[in-house]
Design a protein around this motif. Structure first.
Motif, short mmCIF file in Angstrom:
data_model
loop_
_atom_site.label_atom_id
_atom_site.label_comp_id
_atom_site.label_asym_id
_atom_site.label_seq_id
_atom_site.Cartn_x
_atom_site.Cartn_y
_atom_site.Cartn_z
N ALA A 45 0.83 -1.21 0.00
CA ALA A 45 0.00 0.00 0.00
C ALA A 45 0.86 1.25 0.00
O ALA A 45 0.61 2.20 -0.74
N ALA A 46 1.90 1.24 0.82
CA ALA A 46 2.77 2.43 0.91
C ALA A 46 3.45 2.68 -0.43
O ALA A 46 3.52 3.82 -0.92
N ALA A 47 3.96 1.61 -1.05
CA ALA A 47 4.64 1.78 -2.34
C ALA A 47 3.68 2.27 -3.40
O ALA A 47 4.00 3.11 -4.24
N SER A 48 2.45 1.77 -3.33
CA SER A 48 1.48 2.09 -4.35
C SER A 48 0.97 3.53 -4.23
O SER A 48 0.48 4.09 -5.20
N ARG A 49 1.11 4.12 -3.07
CA ARG A 49 0.58 5.48 -2.86
C ARG A 49 1.61 6.57 -3.16
O ARG A 49 1.35 7.75 -2.95
N ARG A 50 2.78 6.21 -3.63
CA ARG A 50 3.78 7.23 -3.94
C ARG A 50 3.28 8.12 -5.09
O ARG A 50 2.69 7.64 -6.05
N ILE A 51 3.51 9.42 -4.94
CA ILE A 51 3.11 10.36 -5.99
C ILE A 51 4.35 11.14 -6.42
O ILE A 51 5.05 11.71 -5.58
N LEU A 52 4.61 11.15 -7.72
CA LEU A 52 5.77 11.89 -8.23
C LEU A 52 5.52 13.38 -8.07
O LEU A 52 4.38 13.84 -8.19
#
Lengths: 962, 71
Positions: free
Chosen positions: A951-958
């Protein structure tokens, strides 16, 4: 378009409640003849005539109390000066509301009040919204002759010693403060807690000068007391004693807009009180027909999520779910999504994509999403969260009565003689309805509760169920059929009703079935765990109490035999003649705010709006003409079928609006596998929810405060949702769907949701006369609303069932295959809690977390002891589907052998435990029965850790591109 | 969908209708499947029936003859 003022009704406080009498009484007040219903107070009669009598302890949602003596009047021929709030009108009475004598008394009363009240009006939070201030003005108070030696408001006396009568402010509640220094002991808060909310958390402790409002016992604060933070006391308080923290912080509101709560299916009407475009507070609207001026902690206070920093306000895309999100323009996001979805259809076929409509969005938005799949995608792959909650209601009530909805309005409960609650926990799930029901129970109505747990409806302050049947989870059909057995074999049926209203031959077959001794309470006692005598007693009460109403929830529907139980419930009501009259009926308590509406709007894959099957050419023709397309005559995929098809590789793209299926749907691992197998998942939501972990396109949503539309509540009431501020993401949700449709070539041109409602009315017979103009005029309307029912339909099936003759259908009990055994010896059942809502996406982002910051496992002391589990311990909860950890709480609310938890927190993820068993007719998942084992644990399971990392990896925003 | 799950779902429907009075239980099972099962699911069901219908109850099998073959 903005709605600044609502034309219907004023919401002045008329002092005492309305009388329900149909007899009229005429009296004379200050020279004017006034005609009012018998039983009306002089105060209310006067207010109705436009003459407001000063008052402090009176409020028209509370019974008259007569303590402040400010409302005294003179009545010709009577001695003294009676209190107008406690004096009923009599024919020919002549009342003078103003005279030298009453003015002197009122001034004297106010002088005494003010002598023990701080005069810090300019800096007081209630400045401009204080009845004490208003009354001082109204009675002409110009000076105070008394200098109080002892006060409640001075922290120290003149010699600097601390004043034992002064108590500090209690700001333990996150939403309001209690400042005892400003209290005038009018008892309005205490009475509101008792009469309106029915919690009895507040009391007046002490006597005379020592009298104080107190929450709970001596050492309690508001937070530690029984207070459920409904806010009725805050609303009742005439001073700043109980005050919203938002008002303390922001000041008084300057305008208000009437709108509808976006939490549960009760659908309370609120005044959103605004300053500029900021929401100062929500107050329940007294003319709201669902809530009649009451609210719960969620509706009144838990709106902070709408401005929470977690809200995503810009569209985002990514090619694969292991990449970070990239913020893009709306145009780019739409082009990206449309290209992907069309590409999938070209590659995998027309039926390879679909939608999930939202039960939290408006009718208009839901209508557009199902239209998107039917008219633009060219298939019927649309489903909604009702699949996992009330789809068995649709099937069961449709088969028996001919329509998929509750039969009554909420006002009906005021005439109920007996309420049977099965598989519902209204004090937590539908709190405002629970308050109305509890009021009726306190007036003497009978109460039967069928629930594995000892819920607050079974026993709490000043209410106790006459019968509690604590059945083993999964045996609903056995219990309901046993109730019918008693009613039929003991001759408690309403034979005339059945002959006139139901199919008699079907009744005979049904009676033969149900009379079989194997359905007797004695025969099923071993299965259900409920003593036969209790079942018999409950059946007799239900059948003989008078007007009996059934209220049910997801404890009925979310089972392998959910539809069968709904049918069984419908049977009970038909057997006893309890459909078609006020005070009775069959009432599904709907979970989400617009779950009724989302079903009405054609969200299900087999039916077009208005519950009409897609196989019917005449129905398709209506929409084909309106939309200029061809409609697929085949049913589409339901949510669980979509996920199965995704794993199979034939379902590849999903547009999911305002739902979080990864958290809310059962068997999380299977949901995740389905989502991961899709090539384009479009999530349209306020937040990066759990489902968005697997999404390729994120479209920011708008909150209910930011758009126009309608919600339909559990009583079929269509209520307006009004825009009180501009969408922070730039667009209302219906506009976002329209952009997506148009990017795929639809050519839609809606400019306001009222045009969508006009299209609904033109195509759906039960909505034929519904329009925004009518809703402005009436406030709300209950469908069906058409030429046959121009005023809408508060009560259904009055002269006959919608389908013609009601059908009594055989309900054979079939044990679920989810069985306990040596590996999994306990039964898990799941539910919700008052302060949190559904997956918690909204309420977890408010101060409501002070009441519930994690899901906990309720376990019986015996089961805990044999496992070495103590209060607060971390435990592992495992089923054949998966395992998780959470903290245990030990309680005898649950029976031995049964454990219970909620699903509000994604880091617990109760649904990793639940299985893929489902209702036979509708595929509604069996959330309420899972065989589990509980064992002590040191910390999170591997699954929880993996999930959190993904979940944490998937929520990264550039960072945004230049 | 896994075959076992599809078989399980079909049998669940048959289990309800087998308890109903009358002689048209097979018609009603088939009508339910025709009304609520998407063509892919009916296709899978009918293919499984053609392959012997392992695990399907008697009524499920009887209903299969009345289940509409997707176009």
């Amino acid at each position: 378009m903005k709605d600044f003022i609502i034309p219907w009704g004023d919401d002045r406080d008329l002092g005492t409640p309305a009388s329900k009498s149909t007899k009229s009484v005429t009296l004379n007040i200050d020279g004017f003849d006034v005609t009012v219903p018998e039983g009306t107070s002089v105060m209310r009669a006067s207010a109705l005539a436009g003459i407001d009598i000063p008052k402090l302890c009176a409020s028209d949602n509370l019974e008259a109390f007569g303590s402040c003596r400010l409302c005294v009047v003179e009545i010709e021929g009577r001695r003294g000066t009676p209190a107008s709030c406690t004096t009923p009108v009599t024919p020919g009475m002549v009342v003078h509301t103003q005279s030298k004598k009453v003015q002197k008394i009122r001034k004297g009363v106010m002088e005494l009040y003010i002598s023990d009240h701080p005069l810090d009006c300019l800096t007081c939070a209630a400045n401009g919204d204080c009845e004490l201030q208003d009354m001082a003005g109204a009675v002409g108070l110009r000076d105070v002759r008394y200098e109080a030696v002892d006060t409640h408001f001075k922290a120290k006396n003149t010699s600097g010693e601390s004043n034992p009568q002064w108590l500090p402010k209690d700001d333990s509640n996150p939403y309001f403060t209690y400042d005892p220094a400003k209290c005038i002991v009018c008892s309005r808060c205490v009475r509101a807690c008792e009469e309106v909310q029915g919690t009895f958390a507040l009391t007046i402790s002490g006597r005379g000068f020592d009298s104080r409002v107190s929450a709970g016992s001596l050492n309690d604060t508001f937070l530690s007391s029984d207070c459920v933070s409904c806010g009725a006391c805050v609303q009742a308080c005439p001073t700043a004693t109980l005050q919203e923290k938002s008002v303390i912080e922001m000041g008084t509101p300057t305008r208000s807009v009437i709108t509808t709560c976006a939490y549960c299916g009760v659908g309370c009407s609120f005044k959103a009180e605004m300053r500029g475009d900021e929401l100062v507070r929500m107050t329940p609207y007294k003319h709201g027909k669902a809530n009649r001026g009451h609210s719960c902690v969620k509706g009144r206070f838990a709106y902070g999520y709408a401005t929470h920093q977690d809200r995503i306000l810009n569209p985002m895309i990514r090619d694969t779910i292991d990449q970070p999100w990239r913020e893009v323009s709306w145009a780019e996001a739409m082009s990206f999504a449309a290209t992907k979805m069309r590409g999938l259809q070209e590659k995998y076929g027309q039926k390879s994509i679909g939608v999930i409509t939202s039960s939290r969005c408006t009718n208009e938005e839901t209508f557009l999403v199902q239209k998107l799949t039917r008219a633009v995608f060219g298939n019927n792959n649309t489903d909604t969260c009702a699949r996992v909650c009330h789809s068995p209601t649709g099937y069961g009530l449709g088969q028996t009565y001919g329509t998929s909805a509750g039969t009554q309005d909420f006002d009906s409960v005021e005439e109920t003689d007996c309420a049977l609650i099965i598989g519902a926990n209204p004090t937590d799930g539908h709190p405002v309805f629970a308050s109305r029901l509890k009021k009726r129970i306190r007036q003497g109505a009978k109460l039967i509760v069928i629930d594995p747990r000892r819920t607050d409806m079974v026993k709490s302050n000043h209410i106790q169920a006459d019968h509690h049947l604590p059945l083993r989870p999964g045996t609903n059909v056995a219990i309901v059929t046993a109730l019918a057995h008693v009613i039929v074999t003991e001759g408690l049926i309403d034979a005339d009703y059945i002959r006139n209203r139901c199919d008699w031959d079907e009744y005979l077959a049904y009676a033969e079935f149900v009379s079989d001794p194997r359905h007797s309470p004695e025969a099923v006692e071993l299965l259900t765990g409920v003593p036969a005598a209790d079942v018999r007693a409950a059946a007799r009460t239900y059948a003989t109490a008078g007007k009996s109403a059934i209220y049910y929830g997801l404890g009925v529907t979310e089972h392998s035999q959910g539809s069968t139980t709904v049918i069984g419930i419908a049977n009970l009501a038909m057997l006893t003649g309890n459909v078609g009259i006020n005070g009775a009926g069959v009432n599904p308590l709907r979970g989400q705010n617009n779950v009724q509406g989302s079903c009405d709007m054609g969200s299900f894959p087999h039916e077009l709006p208005g519950y009409r099957h897609v196989k019917n050419a005449d129905v398709r023709e209506i929409f084909e003409k309106a939309w200029n397309v061809t409609i697929d005559p085949e049913p589409g995929l339901r949510i669980p079928n979509m996920l199965d098809a995704a794993v199979d590789g034939t379902f590849k793209g999903l547009y999911c609006q305002g739902e979080d299926i990864l958290q809310s749907d059962p068997d999380t691992k299977h949901v995740a596998a389905g989502l991961a197998a899709m090539e384009c998942v479009i999530v349209h939501d306020l937040f990066l929810n759990e489902t968005a972990n697997y999404a390729h396109v994120f479209l920011p949503g708008s909150s209910f405060l930011e758009k126009d539309g309608t919600f339909t509540n559990a009583e079929r009431r269509i209520n307006r949702v009004r825009k009180v501020m501009a969408p922070k993401n730039g667009y209302a949700d219906w506009e976002v769907t329209q952009m997506l449709a148009n990017a795929m070539g639809a050519g839609w041109t809606y400019t306001h949701p009222s045009q969508i409602m006009d299209e609904i009315a033109a195509t759906t017979p039960s909505f034929a006369n519904v329009s925004y103009d009518l809703l402005e005029e009436r406030g709300s309307i209950q469908w069906p609303c058409n030429d046959a029912n121009p005023d809408g339909t508060p009560l259904m099936h009055v002269d006959g069932f919608v389908r013609g003759k009601g059908r009594l259908i055989v309900t054979e009990y079939v044990a679920t295959d989810e069985k306990t055994g040596p590996r999994f010896p306990l039964l898990l059942t799941t539910g919700r809690i008052l302060s949190q809502y559904n997956v918690g996406a909204q309420t977890r982002r408010t101060a409501n977390v002070v009441w519930h910051d994690q899901d906990v496992l309720e376990i019986h002391p015996h089961d805990a002891e044999v496992r070495g589990v103590k209060e607060g311990d971390f435990v592992k909860l495992a089923s054949r589907s998966g395992e998780t950890t959470l903290r245990a709480t030990i309680t005898d609310r649950v029976s031995p052998g049964v454990v219970y938890t909620t699903f509000h927190h994604p880091d617990t993820q109760a649904n990793v435990i639940t299985t893929d068993f489902s209702d036979w007719a509708t595929n509604c998942p069996e959330y309420k029965v899972t065989a589990v084992q509980v064992s002590p644990s040191n910390g999170p399971t591997d699954w929880q850790e993996d999930y959190a990392a993904q979940a944490a990896a998937s929520r990264r925003i550039l960072p945004a591109a230049e | 969908m896994k075959t076992e799950k599809m078989v399980y779902m079909a049998n669940q429907i048959a289990t309800f209708f087998v308890s109903q009075p009358g002689t048209d239980q097979a018609d009603r099972v088939a009508a339910h499947i025709n009304d609520f099962w998407e063509p892919r699911m009916r296709e899978q069901f009918l293919t499984h029936v053609t392959a012997g219908g392992e695990g399907l109850s008697e009524l499920s099998l009887k209903a299969a003859a009345l289940v509409r073959q997707p176009a």
